[in-house]
Write a protein that holds these residues in place. Structure first.
Motif, PDB file in Angstrom:
ATOM      1  N   LYS A   6       1.162  -1.222   0.166  1.00 41.40           N
ATOM      2  CA  LYS A   6       0.156  -0.030   0.006  1.00 41.40           C
ATOM      3  C   LYS A   6       0.839   1.171   0.017  1.00 41.40           C
ATOM      4  O   LYS A   6       1.915   1.397   0.905  1.00 41.40           O
ATOM      5  CB  LYS A   6      -1.002   0.121   1.310  1.00 41.40           C
ATOM      6  CG  LYS A   6      -1.987  -1.202   1.249  1.00 41.40           C
ATOM      7  CD  LYS A   6      -2.882  -1.131   2.466  1.00 41.40           C
ATOM      8  CE  LYS A   6      -3.772  -2.003   2.438  1.00 41.40           C
ATOM      9  NZ  LYS A   6      -4.779  -2.256   3.576  1.00 41.40           N
ATOM     10  N   MET A   7       0.598   2.003  -0.848  1.00 43.43           N
ATOM     11  CA  MET A   7       1.330   3.601  -0.928  1.00 43.43           C
ATOM     12  C   MET A   7       0.361   4.386  -1.230  1.00 43.43           C
ATOM     13  O   MET A   7      -0.692   4.298  -1.983  1.00 43.43           O
ATOM     14  CB  MET A   7       2.480   3.271  -1.757  1.00 43.43           C
ATOM     15  CG  MET A   7       2.473   3.173  -2.951  1.00 43.43           C
ATOM     16  SD  MET A   7       3.903   3.140  -4.060  1.00 43.43           S
ATOM     17  CE  MET A   7       4.716   1.925  -3.466  1.00 43.43           C
ATOM     18  N   THR A   8       0.722   5.735  -1.213  1.00 45.63           N
ATOM     19  CA  THR A   8       0.080   7.021  -1.613  1.00 45.63           C
ATOM     20  C   THR A   8       0.411   7.261  -3.083  1.00 45.63           C
ATOM     21  O   THR A   8       1.628   6.736  -3.622  1.00 45.63           O
ATOM     22  CB  THR A   8       0.307   8.030  -0.664  1.00 45.63           C
ATOM     23  OG1 THR A   8       1.532   8.415  -0.954  1.00 45.63           O
ATOM     24  CG2 THR A   8       0.196   7.905   0.893  1.00 45.63           C
ATOM     25  N   THR A  77      -6.683   8.950  -0.921  1.00 47.31           N
ATOM     26  CA  THR A  77      -7.496   9.280   0.528  1.00 47.31           C
ATOM     27  C   THR A  77      -8.778   9.779   0.262  1.00 47.31           C
ATOM     28  O   THR A  77      -9.161  10.567  -0.705  1.00 47.31           O
ATOM     29  CB  THR A  77      -6.732  10.598   1.246  1.00 47.31           C
ATOM     30  OG1 THR A  77      -6.753  11.690   0.016  1.00 47.31           O
ATOM     31  CG2 THR A  77      -5.274  10.322   1.446  1.00 47.31           C
ATOM     32  N   ASN A  84      -6.318   7.178   8.015  1.00 48.17           N
ATOM     33  CA  ASN A  84      -5.728   6.303   7.061  1.00 48.17           C
ATOM     34  C   ASN A  84      -4.525   6.586   6.014  1.00 48.17           C
ATOM     35  O   ASN A  84      -4.196   7.860   6.358  1.00 48.17           O
ATOM     36  CB  ASN A  84      -6.919   6.108   5.826  1.00 48.17           C
ATOM     37  CG  ASN A  84      -7.048   4.731   5.313  1.00 48.17           C
ATOM     38  OD1 ASN A  84      -5.985   4.056   5.208  1.00 48.17           O
ATOM     39  ND2 ASN A  84      -8.193   4.439   4.812  1.00 48.17           N
ATOM     40  N   LEU A  85      -4.219   5.908   5.204  1.00 46.00           N
ATOM     41  CA  LEU A  85      -2.934   6.402   4.283  1.00 46.00           C
ATOM     42  C   LEU A  85      -3.243   7.442   3.878  1.00 46.00           C
ATOM     43  O   LEU A  85      -4.284   7.926   3.180  1.00 46.00           O
ATOM     44  CB  LEU A  85      -2.835   5.178   3.205  1.00 46.00           C
ATOM     45  CG  LEU A  85      -1.398   4.874   2.890  1.00 46.00           C
ATOM     46  CD1 LEU A  85      -0.434   4.242   4.025  1.00 46.00           C
ATOM     47  CD2 LEU A  85      -1.558   3.598   1.877  1.00 46.00           C
ATOM     48  N   ILE A 104       0.318   9.850   7.614  1.00 42.82           N
ATOM     49  CA  ILE A 104       0.370   8.344   7.252  1.00 42.82           C
ATOM     50  C   ILE A 104       0.827   7.871   5.884  1.00 42.82           C
ATOM     51  O   ILE A 104       0.102   8.470   5.048  1.00 42.82           O
ATOM     52  CB  ILE A 104      -0.871   7.798   7.878  1.00 42.82           C
ATOM     53  CG1 ILE A 104      -1.343   8.330   9.141  1.00 42.82           C
ATOM     54  CG2 ILE A 104      -0.867   6.390   7.681  1.00 42.82           C
ATOM     55  CD1 ILE A 104      -0.800   7.923  10.355  1.00 42.82           C
ATOM     56  N   VAL A 105       1.866   6.953   5.786  1.00 49.38           N
ATOM     57  CA  VAL A 105       2.166   6.639   4.423  1.00 49.38           C
ATOM     58  C   VAL A 105       2.673   5.055   4.483  1.00 49.38           C
ATOM     59  O   VAL A 105       2.727   4.418   5.404  1.00 49.38           O
ATOM     60  CB  VAL A 105       3.827   7.457   4.198  1.00 49.38           C
ATOM     61  CG1 VAL A 105       3.645   8.818   3.922  1.00 49.38           C
ATOM     62  CG2 VAL A 105       4.679   7.045   5.160  1.00 49.38           C
ATOM     63  N   GLY A 106       2.904   4.571   3.269  1.00 46.39           N
ATOM     64  CA  GLY A 106       3.286   3.179   3.128  1.00 46.39           C
ATOM     65  C   GLY A 106       4.491   2.711   3.542  1.00 46.39           C
ATOM     66  O   GLY A 106       5.404   3.768   3.702  1.00 46.39           O
ATOM     67  N   LYS A 118       6.942  11.794   8.668  1.00 46.36           N
ATOM     68  CA  LYS A 118       6.172  10.737   7.935  1.00 46.36           C
ATOM     69  C   LYS A 118       6.093   9.161   8.833  1.00 46.36           C
ATOM     70  O   LYS A 118       7.121   8.839   9.510  1.00 46.36           O
ATOM     71  CB  LYS A 118       6.888   9.948   6.674  1.00 46.36           C
ATOM     72  CG  LYS A 118       6.632  11.070   5.756  1.00 46.36           C
ATOM     73  CD  LYS A 118       7.030  10.798   4.249  1.00 46.36           C
ATOM     74  CE  LYS A 118       7.126  11.681   3.232  1.00 46.36           C
ATOM     75  NZ  LYS A 118       7.499  11.520   2.090  1.00 46.36           N
ATOM     76  N   PHE A 121       1.892   2.943   8.098  1.00 42.15           N
ATOM     77  CA  PHE A 121       0.746   2.729   8.501  1.00 42.15           C
ATOM     78  C   PHE A 121       0.681   1.479   9.362  1.00 42.15           C
ATOM     79  O   PHE A 121      -0.081   0.818   9.936  1.00 42.15           O
ATOM     80  CB  PHE A 121      -0.382   2.576   7.396  1.00 42.15           C
ATOM     81  CG  PHE A 121       0.024   1.345   6.642  1.00 42.15           C
ATOM     82  CD1 PHE A 121      -0.689   0.182   6.722  1.00 42.15           C
ATOM     83  CD2 PHE A 121       0.775   1.390   5.568  1.00 42.15           C
ATOM     84  CE1 PHE A 121      -0.602  -1.102   6.049  1.00 42.15           C
ATOM     85  CE2 PHE A 121       1.057   0.302   4.625  1.00 42.15           C
ATOM     86  CZ  PHE A 121       0.407  -0.807   5.014  1.00 42.15           C
ATOM     87  N   MET A 130      -4.873   3.756  13.032  1.00 43.50           N
ATOM     88  CA  MET A 130      -5.629   3.542  11.724  1.00 43.50           C
ATOM     89  C   MET A 130      -7.147   3.520  12.044  1.00 43.50           C
ATOM     90  O   MET A 130      -7.673   2.721  12.937  1.00 43.50           O
ATOM     91  CB  MET A 130      -5.294   2.292  10.817  1.00 43.50           C
ATOM     92  CG  MET A 130      -3.893   2.341  10.369  1.00 43.50           C
ATOM     93  SD  MET A 130      -3.673   3.522   9.208  1.00 43.50           S
ATOM     94  CE  MET A 130      -4.480   2.833   7.925  1.00 43.50           C
TER      95      MET A 130
END
Length: 155
Positions: A6-8, A77, A84-85, A104-106, A118, A121, A130
């Motif tokens: 998971k990533m932004t 988002t 959340n991420l 919040i980051v991956g 940073k 998560f 979360m």
């Protein structure tokens, strides 16, 4: 079973930018290798060994980053007020009343910018925060002992 990271969207873009920069640098590295090879005896040529190692490292990094993109799950988002991420969260540590703000980051994003505010998560703190909202008090189960934080805001 495939596990997606998971990533932004910003984290995805950072990886794409790094790949582009590495690919742009590759011709220079290849030229360095050619010049070092032209110096003669390869068995005792440190310039050749160094150039070859640097080119291998660059190619390896590009392959690794491409794999990260292949198995990326980009999380957009959502403005639902929950942590959340990709969200910015302000928290207060209940033991010393210190206030901190994190994004919040991956996992991949955190590795690139440790200490830049940073928070991954899947870290103990990130995991505890979360899906909670502003005003919630959560207990963080950390290896060095549990502690409590209060979520002051989620943006």
């Amino acid at each position: 079973m495939v596990y997606y990271q998971k990533m932004t969207p910003e984290g995805y873009k950072q990886i794409e930018d790094e790949i582009a920069a590495l690919k742009a640098d590759r011709p220079r590295r290849v030229q360095n290798l050619k010049e070092a090879r032209a110096l003669g005896d390869l068995s005792e040529n440190t310039e050749y060994s160094t150039a070859k190692r640097e080119l291998r490292h660059l190619d390896s990094r590009v392959r690794y980053l491409n794999k990260q993109l292949k198995y990326a799950e980009v999380i957009e988002t959502v403005n639902d007020g929950k942590v959340n991420l990709g969200k910015q969260v302000e928290i207060r540590y209940e033991d010393d009343q210190e206030v901190e703000e994190y994004r919040i980051v991956g996992r991949m994003e955190e590795a690139e910018a440790v200490g830049d505010g940073k928070l991954p998560f899947d870290s103990p703190l990130g995991h505890a925060l979360m899906k909670h909202k502003a005003g919630d008090r959560v207990t963080v189960e950390a290896p060095m002992g549990d502690y409590e934080v209060t979520i002051l805001s989620v943006k």
